[in-house]
Scaffold this active site. Structure first.
Site, PDB file in Angstrom:
ATOM      1  N   PRO A  18      45.240  37.978  40.413  1.00 27.09           N
ATOM      2  CA  PRO A  18      45.917  36.992  40.633  1.00 27.09           C
ATOM      3  C   PRO A  18      46.535  36.163  39.485  1.00 27.09           C
ATOM      4  CG  PRO A  18      43.766  36.254  41.154  1.00 27.09           C
ATOM      5  CD  PRO A  18      43.667  37.769  40.848  1.00 27.09           C
ATOM      6  N   CYS A 103      39.804  29.537  37.400  1.00 23.90           N
ATOM      7  CA  CYS A 103      41.187  28.809  36.592  1.00 23.90           C
ATOM      8  C   CYS A 103      40.490  27.718  35.550  1.00 23.90           C
ATOM      9  CB  CYS A 103      41.963  28.226  37.726  1.00 23.90           C
ATOM     10  SG  CYS A 103      43.584  27.659  36.893  1.00 23.90           S
ATOM     11  N   ASN A 203      37.015  42.066  35.146  1.00 29.09           N
ATOM     12  CA  ASN A 203      38.390  41.641  34.858  1.00 29.09           C
ATOM     13  C   ASN A 203      38.177  41.215  33.131  1.00 29.09           C
ATOM     14  OD1 ASN A 203      40.148  38.546  35.404  1.00 29.09           O
ATOM     15  ND2 ASN A 203      41.042  40.409  35.058  1.00 29.09           N
ATOM     16  N   ARG A 228      46.822  40.456  32.583  1.00 25.39           N
ATOM     17  CA  ARG A 228      48.193  40.393  31.784  1.00 25.39           C
ATOM     18  C   ARG A 228      48.805  41.570  31.275  1.00 25.39           C
ATOM     19  NH1 ARG A 228      45.945  36.031  27.420  1.00 25.39           N
ATOM     20  NH2 ARG A 228      43.886  37.466  28.314  1.00 25.39           N
TER      21      ARG A 228
END
Length: 334
Positions: A18, A103, A203, A228
């Site tokens: 995400p 986040c 990740n 990215r």
């Protein structure tokens, strides 16, 4: 190789992470067409869902061709996350629901959301248990390794989420304090992968097909979660999936193919959000598509000024024509 999150079949081991402002339905659909086994929605606010904010609810749209797809929610309280998860489970076609505990952005963490959860494994357990027991769809959690170098509870937090009923864990190999600087710590991801009995998605810094395969074969993840590196590079997903399965590297696509993909993404963005929003949103994506192609500076600058989809198409078409003419002249000289 096919694997599962709960009862949801994932056709291969490449997952698109995400990304806020990026992984909307148009992006996710294109990523799926280029070989992503699972796509994840950009994070959606629990408060936005609670107040039925139109912009927030629009983010929950899922195209029928995206499946399997996961919708990620974020928030700072157990009660609001339970309510948000229930709303998503009952009112969208998401296959999986994900809680954002990674986040690093201040406006998120100051409200006890995102990475803030990582400071207390007991709270991780409690909120995951509350949410997982309130919905009938698989629940996953996306984390970071920790808050900072003094508070790395990667294994503890992952195990707490597993014990709370999570069907899979994704972890970015950086702390909140690192943001996106420095290197992702794959040694910590390896430690987490060794401890979990549910699927684990690794990740952070997965840029090449070789990286993706290393994440699975050596780090021990069940899937490589790509962020990215997929921007303006959807074909990397194809290359990663192919390399994981066969060990064979695919050739880089021609420039025209890259630009055609850019046009498809723009068209889908405009279909999804309208020209007024879709074209400006695409501008940053266009920079990724053009990155590394010789003589692209002028075209990139022109796209940044364009307001209409047809304007962007004309700029990109002219760029490809000029590029191919230069290539033909160069090959004749050689």
């Amino acid at each position: 190789m096919e694997w599962k999150i709960g009862n949801v079949k994932i056709p291969n081991q490449v997952v698109v992470a995400p990304m806020a402002g990026v992984t909307n339905s148009s992006f996710r659909l294109t990523a799926r067409e280029f070989g992503a086994g699972l796509v994840v929605c950009e994070m959606v606010s629990d408060k936005g869902i609670e107040y039925r904010n139109k912009k927030t609810l629009d983010m929950l749209f899922v195209d029928p061709k995206e499946h399997p797809v996961s919708i990620q929610i974020f928030g700072g309280s157990q009660e609001s996350l339970v309510q948000a998860a229930q709303y998503v489970a009952e009112n969208t076609s998401a296959d999986i629901i994900d809680i954002n505990m990674g986040c690093p952005v201040k406006k998120v963490t100051k409200n006890d959301a995102g990475s803030r959860w990582l400071l207390d494994p007991d709270k991780v357990y409690q909120v995951v248990k509350a949410v997982s027991s309130s919905i009938d769809k698989p629940l996953t959690v996306k984390m970071r390794t920790g808050w900072d170098s003094d508070h790395i509870f990667a294994v503890e937090n992952a195990l707490a989420a597993q014990e709370g009923g999570a069907s899979a864990i994704a972890m970015h190999g950086r702390t909140k304090a690192q943001f996106y600087q420095g290197k992702a710590d794959w040694n910590i991801l390896h430690d987490v992968a060794q401890q979990l009995t549910i699927p684990f998605m690794g990740n952070g810094d997965i840029r090449t097909p070789q990286d993706a395969k290393y994440m699975i074969d050596t780090v021990g993840a069940d899937a490589a979660m790509v962020g990215r590196a997929a921007l303006g590079n959807f074909w990397k997903l194809t290359a990663m999936e192919h390399y994981i399965e066969t060990g064979e590297l695919l050739p880089e696509p021609e420039t025209r193919e890259k630009i055609n993909t850019a046009k498809i993404q723009l068209e889908r963005l405009v279909d999804l959000k309208g020209e007024k929003i879709g074209v400006p949103e695409f501008r940053q994506q266009a920079a990724y598509y053009l990155k590394g192609i010789p003589h692209a500076v002028r075209a990139r600058a022109q796209v940044m000024q364009a307001d209409k989809m047809n304007e962007v198409f004309e700029i990109l078409d002219k760029f490809v024509e000029d590029y191919e003419k230069r290539e033909a002249q160069t090959s004749r000289v050689l």
